[in-house]
Write a protein that holds these residues in place. Structure first.
Motif, PDB file in Angstrom:
ATOM      1  N   VAL A 115       0.821  -1.189   0.000  1.00  0.00           N
ATOM      2  CA  VAL A 115       0.000   0.000   0.000  1.00  0.00           C
ATOM      3  C   VAL A 115       0.863   1.249   0.000  1.00  0.00           C
ATOM      4  O   VAL A 115       0.534   2.248  -0.648  1.00  0.00           O
ATOM      5  N   ASP A 116       1.989   1.210   0.679  1.00  0.00           N
ATOM      6  CA  ASP A 116       2.852   2.384   0.759  1.00  0.00           C
ATOM      7  C   ASP A 116       3.396   2.755  -0.615  1.00  0.00           C
ATOM      8  O   ASP A 116       3.425   3.932  -0.995  1.00  0.00           O
ATOM      9  N   SER A 117       3.827   1.780  -1.398  1.00  0.00           N
ATOM     10  CA  SER A 117       4.362   2.086  -2.727  1.00  0.00           C
ATOM     11  C   SER A 117       3.256   2.587  -3.654  1.00  0.00           C
ATOM     12  O   SER A 117       3.481   3.466  -4.488  1.00  0.00           O
ATOM     13  N   ALA A 118       2.024   2.063  -3.516  1.00  0.00           N
ATOM     14  CA  ALA A 118       0.909   2.526  -4.328  1.00  0.00           C
ATOM     15  C   ALA A 118       0.568   3.969  -3.998  1.00  0.00           C
ATOM     16  O   ALA A 118       0.310   4.787  -4.886  1.00  0.00           O
ATOM     17  N   ALA A 119       0.609   4.326  -2.719  1.00  0.00           N
ATOM     18  CA  ALA A 119       0.329   5.701  -2.303  1.00  0.00           C
ATOM     19  C   ALA A 119       1.395   6.634  -2.834  1.00  0.00           C
ATOM     20  O   ALA A 119       1.106   7.760  -3.264  1.00  0.00           O
ATOM     21  N   GLN A 120       2.652   6.179  -2.830  1.00  0.00           N
ATOM     22  CA  GLN A 120       3.735   7.016  -3.334  1.00  0.00           C
ATOM     23  C   GLN A 120       3.573   7.227  -4.841  1.00  0.00           C
ATOM     24  O   GLN A 120       3.801   8.334  -5.335  1.00  0.00           O
ATOM     25  N   LEU A 121       3.176   6.217  -5.584  1.00  0.00           N
ATOM     26  CA  LEU A 121       2.977   6.356  -7.027  1.00  0.00           C
ATOM     27  C   LEU A 121       1.823   7.312  -7.320  1.00  0.00           C
ATOM     28  O   LEU A 121       1.892   8.099  -8.270  1.00  0.00           O
ATOM     29  N   PHE A 122       0.737   7.262  -6.513  1.00  0.00           N
ATOM     30  CA  PHE A 122      -0.354   8.185  -6.717  1.00  0.00           C
ATOM     31  C   PHE A 122       0.050   9.616  -6.432  1.00  0.00           C
ATOM     32  O   PHE A 122      -0.420  10.542  -7.097  1.00  0.00           O
ATOM     33  N   SER A 123       0.894   9.793  -5.474  1.00  0.00           N
ATOM     34  CA  SER A 123       1.331  11.152  -5.141  1.00  0.00           C
ATOM     35  C   SER A 123       2.174  11.747  -6.245  1.00  0.00           C
ATOM     36  O   SER A 123       2.234  12.956  -6.438  1.00  0.00           O
TER      37      SER A 123
END
Length: 97
Positions: free
Chosen positions: A87-95
């Motif tokens: 989830v952390d990497s997905a949130a970083q990609l969305f940002s």
């Protein structure tokens, strides 16, 4: 006293309009031909209706015999992903978007 008698023919004050009755005329040729055309047209329409109803029955019977049986839908069960979702990497990609 003497009575006043009209001398000669009396003239009426109100005159009735005379009616001139016309003798019935023969049917006009245009009218008879139109009736004939209408009769022929009705016959052709009836013939076409019969032909189309026969064709419709034929198509319905052919479509019933040719139509394949409906396929049974099988439910596909999705397997859970083998790797855990980060989830952390997905949130970083969305940002970054």
């Amino acid at each position: 006293m003497g009575k006043n008698k009209p001398k000669g023919k009396q003239t009426c004050v109100f005159q009735v309009a005379t009616k001139h009755l016309k003798a019935k005329n023969k049917a006009k040729p245009v009218r008879t031909t139109l009736k004939h055309i209408k009769a022929v047209k009705n016959e052709t329409v009836e013939n076409l209706n019969q032909i189309f109803s026969e064709i419709q029955r034929d198509v319905a019977s052919v479509s019933k015999s040719v139509a394949p049986e409906p396929k049974k839908q099988t439910q596909v069960v999705k397997e859970p992903p083998k790797e855990p979702v980060n989830v952390d990497s997905a949130a970083q990609l969305f940002s970054q978007l």
